[in-house]
Design an enzyme around this catalytic site. Structure first.
Site, PDB file in Angstrom:
ATOM      1  N   SER A 150       0.734  -1.363  -0.071  1.00  0.00           N
ATOM      2  CA  SER A 150      -0.017   0.098   0.148  1.00  0.00           C
ATOM      3  C   SER A 150       0.743   1.226  -0.220  1.00  0.00           C
ATOM      4  O   SER A 150       0.332   2.565  -0.148  1.00  0.00           O
ATOM      5  CB  SER A 150      -0.933   0.059   1.216  1.00  0.00           C
ATOM      6  OG  SER A 150      -2.065  -0.777   0.917  1.00  0.00           O
TER       7      SER A 150
ATOM      8  N   LYS B  16       0.265   4.032  -2.677  1.00  0.00           N
ATOM      9  CA  LYS B  16      -0.541   5.178  -2.586  1.00  0.00           C
ATOM     10  C   LYS B  16      -0.164   6.214  -2.426  1.00  0.00           C
ATOM     11  O   LYS B  16      -0.609   7.315  -2.834  1.00  0.00           O
ATOM     12  CB  LYS B  16      -1.658   4.544  -1.342  1.00  0.00           C
ATOM     13  CG  LYS B  16      -2.550   3.460  -1.775  1.00  0.00           C
ATOM     14  CD  LYS B  16      -3.480   3.197  -0.542  1.00  0.00           C
ATOM     15  CE  LYS B  16      -4.289   2.045  -0.773  1.00  0.00           C
ATOM     16  NZ  LYS B  16      -3.811   0.841  -0.249  1.00  0.00           N
TER      17      LYS B  16
ATOM     18  N   SER C 101      -5.594   3.581   4.211  1.00  0.00           N
ATOM     19  CA  SER C 101      -5.179   2.683   3.301  1.00  0.00           C
ATOM     20  C   SER C 101      -6.422   2.146   2.517  1.00  0.00           C
ATOM     21  O   SER C 101      -6.614   1.154   2.525  1.00  0.00           O
ATOM     22  CB  SER C 101      -4.370   1.535   3.878  1.00  0.00           C
ATOM     23  OG  SER C 101      -3.522   1.057   3.068  1.00  0.00           O
TER      24      SER C 101
END
Length: 454
Positions: free
Chosen positions: A120, A123, A291
């Site tokens: 993640s 991102k 997230s």
């Protein structure tokens, strides 16, 4: 150079205490003032919402230049990080980078341009690309239009996964009132998903971490009323959203015939009502803080459309690459397989992540500020709320986490005891104990916040 001036927007007053919380000192005030008064509560940034609840021990992120603080010695920093990043918990060869945000200069690197599975932490790059392509004030619009030939209301998906049932109710009331003004009392309902070339199943499938990717859904297709984190998802989020919209139309006095059907709206259809999301800056903050995988894929597709690409996985990859190239960020070793980081085929580098953070800190790029304000705060918010217990990094580390089986990553900012702002990224692969790996990464980030390193 952009990163050379980064600290003017990021430096933190060491040890400062404020009830305002660890945020950006109001640098985004102008953006908030542009929002409509009716949207004021929804438009509040995640930074503001969390800051209202933070204890007074949280340090304030102040708009001062860390260049006046003593410089960090690369040798001293390397000596501090070496034993921590050589932990067996981080696998055979973790990659990483640390840069001084006051100067843009690298302080420590290890395989910084080696492509690794980011999980993640990708991102961070997605956030920078989206804000560059769309701007912080862009909103995703869900519309209701009138198809006169078919005598039906068409709900047109705008790619907003944050659409709520209350939003749908408001949209239906406005549409029904408009139709009543035209003396239309009966209609059918359809829903238009043409914004995306197709509904898309993520390679990992529909599960508690992500719904079917569609431009029309309510609350990310969640079926348990939750707002964040894993949750069961609807089998057909678009159809469920259309059904709820039809019910709200009926509740607003329109006689609805038959069940909603999927159909594209005519190009010349009359617009009845529009429901807009929070600004992109807020969406990006929420994506980073929690997230949020569904929001990441939606933001990625909005970036693709703004870049002239199709709103699918390949289009997202091309768009992200193009936008980050325009920002002048290093892309060697980088491959975007998705926007959420759930696909293990994606590759990101420590160089890209740290330079994206530096770009967001650059006072010449205020449109990117949400990349920083959305980062979870160690021990306080989002995915770091339950980490950094009794740690030197509590409140001083702000970072995006990344976790897949065998993959643990962390990228963000930290402030030295002297007030020197740093950006870091640590990417570990082939980890065997996720809990131990996360703790090792937290220890490394905390060491930055505790290290005078002169």
């Amino acid at each position: 150079m952009a990163t050379g001036a980064a600290a003017a927007g990021l430096a933190v007053a060491a040890g400062a205490v404020s009830v305002a919380g660890p945020w950006d000192g109001g640098l985004r005030t102008a953006e908030r003032e542009q929002a409509a008064a009716a949207d004021a509560e929804r438009d509040r940034t995640e930074a503001e919402r969390v800051a209202d609840t933070l204890p007074v021990a949280a340090p304030v992120l102040a708009p001062v230049d860390g260049a006046g603080a003593p410089a960090v010695s690369p040798d001293a920093l390397a000596a501090t990080l070496a034993p921590l990043l050589e932990s067996a918990a981080l696998g055979p060869e973790p990659a990483g980078a640390v840069i001084d945000l006051s100067t843009g200069e690298p302080l420590w690197t290890r395989e910084e341009r080696s492509g690794r599975t980011p999980a993640s932490t990708v991102k961070v790059a997605v956030a920078a690309a989206a804000l560059h392509a769309l701007g912080p004030d862009h909103r995703l619009a869900t519309t209701a239009v009138w198809d006169e030939e078919e005598e039906r209301v068409v709900l047109v998906g705008g790619g907003d996964p944050t659409l709520s049932d209350e939003d749908l109710r408001a949209l239906a009331r406005e549409a029904a009132a408009e139709l009543a003004g035209r003396e239309i009392r009966t209609a059918r309902v359809a829903y238009d998903l043409s914004l995306y070339p197709r509904e898309q199943l993520h390679p990992i499938g529909v599960n508690d971490n992500i719904a079917l990717i569609t431009p029309l859904q309510v609350n990310e297709g969640r079926t348990d009323g939750s707002a964040h984190g894993p949750a069961p998802r609807a089998d057909d989020p678009a159809a469920e959203a259309a059904g709820a919209f039809a019910a709200h139309l009926a509740g607003a006095g329109l006689r609805v015939e038959d069940r909603p059907r999927r159909a594209d709206a005519p190009e010349d259809a009359d617009r009845l009502a529009t429901q807009r999301s929070a600004p992109m800056s807020t969406l990006v903050e929420d994506m980073l803080t929690y997230s949020d995988n569904d929001l990441a894929e939606a933001i990625g597709r909005a970036t693709a459309l703004a870049s002239g690409e199709e709103a699918d996985f390949r289009g997202v990859g091309r768009a992200l690459t193009g936008q980050l190239r325009e920002l002048g960020l290093p892309l060697d070793g980088v491959r975007f397989a998705d926007a959420s980081g759930l696909d293990r085929q994606g590759r990101t580098t420590a160089a890209l992540l740290t330079r994206a953070l530096a770009a967001a800190a650059d006072p010449a790029r205020p449109e990117l500020r949400a990349v920083l304000t959305g980062l979870p705060v160690a021990g306080f918010s989002g995915t770091l709320a339950d980490r950094y217990e009794d740690s030197a990094g509590t409140g001083l580390v702000r970072a995006k986490t990344g976790t897949l089986t065998g993959v643990n990553t962390l990228a963000g900012t930290a402030v030295t005891p002297d007030g020197r702002p740093l950006a870091f990224a640590f990417l570990a692969s082939d980890t065997s104990d996720g809990t131990a790996a996360a703790r090792a990464l937290d220890d490394a980030a905390s060491a930055l916040a505790a290290c005078a390193c002169r």
